[in-house]
Design a protein around this motif. Structure first.
Motif, PDB file in Angstrom:
ATOM      1  N   ASP A 244       0.809  -1.223   0.000  1.00 31.32           N
ATOM      2  CA  ASP A 244       0.000   0.000   0.000  1.00 31.32           C
ATOM      3  C   ASP A 244       0.841   1.272   0.000  1.00 31.32           C
ATOM      4  O   ASP A 244       0.312   2.365   0.186  1.00 31.32           O
ATOM      5  N   GLN A 245       2.162   1.137  -0.210  1.00 30.30           N
ATOM      6  CA  GLN A 245       3.046   2.298  -0.181  1.00 30.30           C
ATOM      7  C   GLN A 245       3.789   2.493  -1.500  1.00 30.30           C
ATOM      8  O   GLN A 245       4.812   3.163  -1.552  1.00 30.30           O
ATOM      9  N   GLY A 246       3.247   1.926  -2.559  1.00 31.05           N
ATOM     10  CA  GLY A 246       3.904   2.030  -3.848  1.00 31.05           C
ATOM     11  C   GLY A 246       4.969   0.964  -4.020  1.00 31.05           C
ATOM     12  O   GLY A 246       5.220   0.151  -3.124  1.00 31.05           O
ATOM     13  N   PRO A 247       5.635   0.945  -5.167  1.00 34.17           N
ATOM     14  CA  PRO A 247       6.661  -0.074  -5.415  1.00 34.17           C
ATOM     15  C   PRO A 247       7.867   0.104  -4.503  1.00 34.17           C
ATOM     16  O   PRO A 247       8.169   1.220  -4.069  1.00 34.17           O
ATOM     17  N   PRO A 248       8.574  -0.982  -4.181  1.00 32.95           N
ATOM     18  CA  PRO A 248       9.762  -0.881  -3.330  1.00 32.95           C
ATOM     19  C   PRO A 248      10.796   0.090  -3.912  1.00 32.95           C
ATOM     20  O   PRO A 248      10.934   0.212  -5.132  1.00 32.95           O
ATOM     21  N   GLN A 249      11.523   0.744  -3.025  1.00 32.95           N
ATOM     22  CA  GLN A 249      12.509   1.742  -3.405  1.00 32.95           C
ATOM     23  C   GLN A 249      13.840   1.453  -2.720  1.00 32.95           C
ATOM     24  O   GLN A 249      13.914   0.694  -1.753  1.00 32.95           O
ATOM     25  N   ARG A 250      14.905   2.078  -3.205  1.00 31.03           N
ATOM     26  CA  ARG A 250      16.244   1.891  -2.610  1.00 31.03           C
ATOM     27  C   ARG A 250      16.453   2.961  -1.539  1.00 31.03           C
ATOM     28  O   ARG A 250      16.967   4.038  -1.802  1.00 31.03           O
ATOM     29  N   ILE A 251      16.056   2.623  -0.312  1.00 32.95           N
ATOM     30  CA  ILE A 251      16.140   3.589   0.784  1.00 32.95           C
ATOM     31  C   ILE A 251      17.191   3.198   1.825  1.00 32.95           C
ATOM     32  O   ILE A 251      17.426   3.951   2.769  1.00 32.95           O
ATOM     33  N   ASP A 252      17.822   2.034   1.666  1.00 32.87           N
ATOM     34  CA  ASP A 252      18.865   1.587   2.599  1.00 32.87           C
ATOM     35  C   ASP A 252      20.216   1.747   1.908  1.00 32.87           C
ATOM     36  O   ASP A 252      20.443   1.159   0.852  1.00 32.87           O
ATOM     37  N   TRP A 253      21.096   2.527   2.512  1.00 32.08           N
ATOM     38  CA  TRP A 253      22.326   2.919   1.823  1.00 32.08           C
ATOM     39  C   TRP A 253      23.569   2.616   2.663  1.00 32.08           C
ATOM     40  O   TRP A 253      23.546   2.686   3.888  1.00 32.08           O
TER      41      TRP A 253
END
Length: 298
Positions: A244-253
């Protein structure tokens, strides 16, 4: 782990594997530890160490021991603030710990250590961070604090859950977010700035310089995905569970000062079934050449 490589891991294990009324049953942390141990990391940046401070840091030491007897450290959780602090663990096989270097910030502390490679003189500043989930302005403040680690020519390495997005959207391989299709309206408020613009400010603060120049830090995933031509490094990291939050994203860096780049050999985003079983975040791994690190940190 070998005499030729140094493995760095960053992982947000959801609620530290505890049963908090979601899909976890309280035993997932043991599965997470076994899987992480199989990667034989030398430095581990962890986020959401929920409850790890309790009972004399019993849970924190249990994880460090399960990972091969690493040295564990986390900042003291702040009363009335986040219950999900970050921490880190390092191998004393290759590293000497000089001192702790934590920071108390408005919502969540940053856990830090200052270490040296054995036989090397230069200090390496390590920090595990988990930027605030609900406030873009506060995330910017936390990002600006992290830039202090590199002040005066210092060398630093950071593992983090940024709760925001890379600013170089053209190089990313993740699917852009259609905010009109995102069912979680709270998430929309937490992850966007004025006029519904996705929050990329922490990435800009940490990794962008003026007029397109390099920034204070280098995003190791971006560097590996472009310069080293390792596209897996640009895979999405979260959320692996929610729809429910949109497609997965690269937020862990993983971020590093540019002086460490000659020693970097690989970055991998691991979203295997074993990882998805225990967390909504992928495991991020970086491998460095130890001989090159010794030369850089001599």
């Amino acid at each position: 782990m070998s005499d030729e490589t140094l493995v760095v891991a960053s992982w947000n294990v959801a609620h530290n594997g505890r049963g908090d009324g979601d899909v976890l049953d309280g035993n997932h942390i043991h599965d997470a530890r076994r899987y992480l141990a199989s990667k034989r990391p030398d430095i581990v940046f962890r986020q959401e160490l929920t409850g790890a401070w309790d009972e004399g840091q019993l849970n924190l030491f249990a994880e460090a021991n399960a990972l091969g007897g690493l040295f564990p450290h986390m900042a003291r959780p702040q009363h009335g603030k986040s219950r999900n602090p970050p921490g880190l663990m390092v191998s004393t096989r290759h590293l000497v710990i000089d001192q702790t270097a934590d920071a108390e910030l408005p919502w969540r502390a940053i856990s830090g250590l200052r270490v040296r490679l054995k036989g090397c003189a230069k200090t390496l500043h390590l920090a595990s961070a988990h930027l605030t989930s609900f406030d873009p302005a506060l995330r910017a403040t936390e990002a600006r604090w992290l830039t202090r680690l590199a002040d005066h020519g210092r060398t630093a390495l950071i593992g983090m859950d940024a709760n925001s997005y890379p600013h170089r959207a053209g190089d990313e391989t993740t699917t852009p977010i259609d905010w009109g299709a995102v069912a979680d309206r709270v998430h929309f408020q937490h992850r966007t700035t004025a006029n519904g613009v996705p929050d990329t400010k922490p990435s800009s603060i940490l990794t962008a310089g003026p007029h397109g120049q390099d920034g204070v830090f280098t995003d190791l995933g971006h560097y590996a995905g472009t310069t080293l031509e390792q596209p897996n490094a640009l895979k999405a990291t979260a959320s692996l569970w929610r729809t429910d939050q949109g497609p997965p994203q690269r937020i862990d860096w993983l971020l590093a000062t540019p002086d460490l780049l000659p020693a970097l050999t690989a970055v991998e985003v691991v979203d295997s079934p074993e990882v998805r079983h225990v967390s909504d975040h992928a495991l991020v791994l970086a491998t460095f050449s130890l001989p090159d690190l010794r030369r850089l940190l001599a």
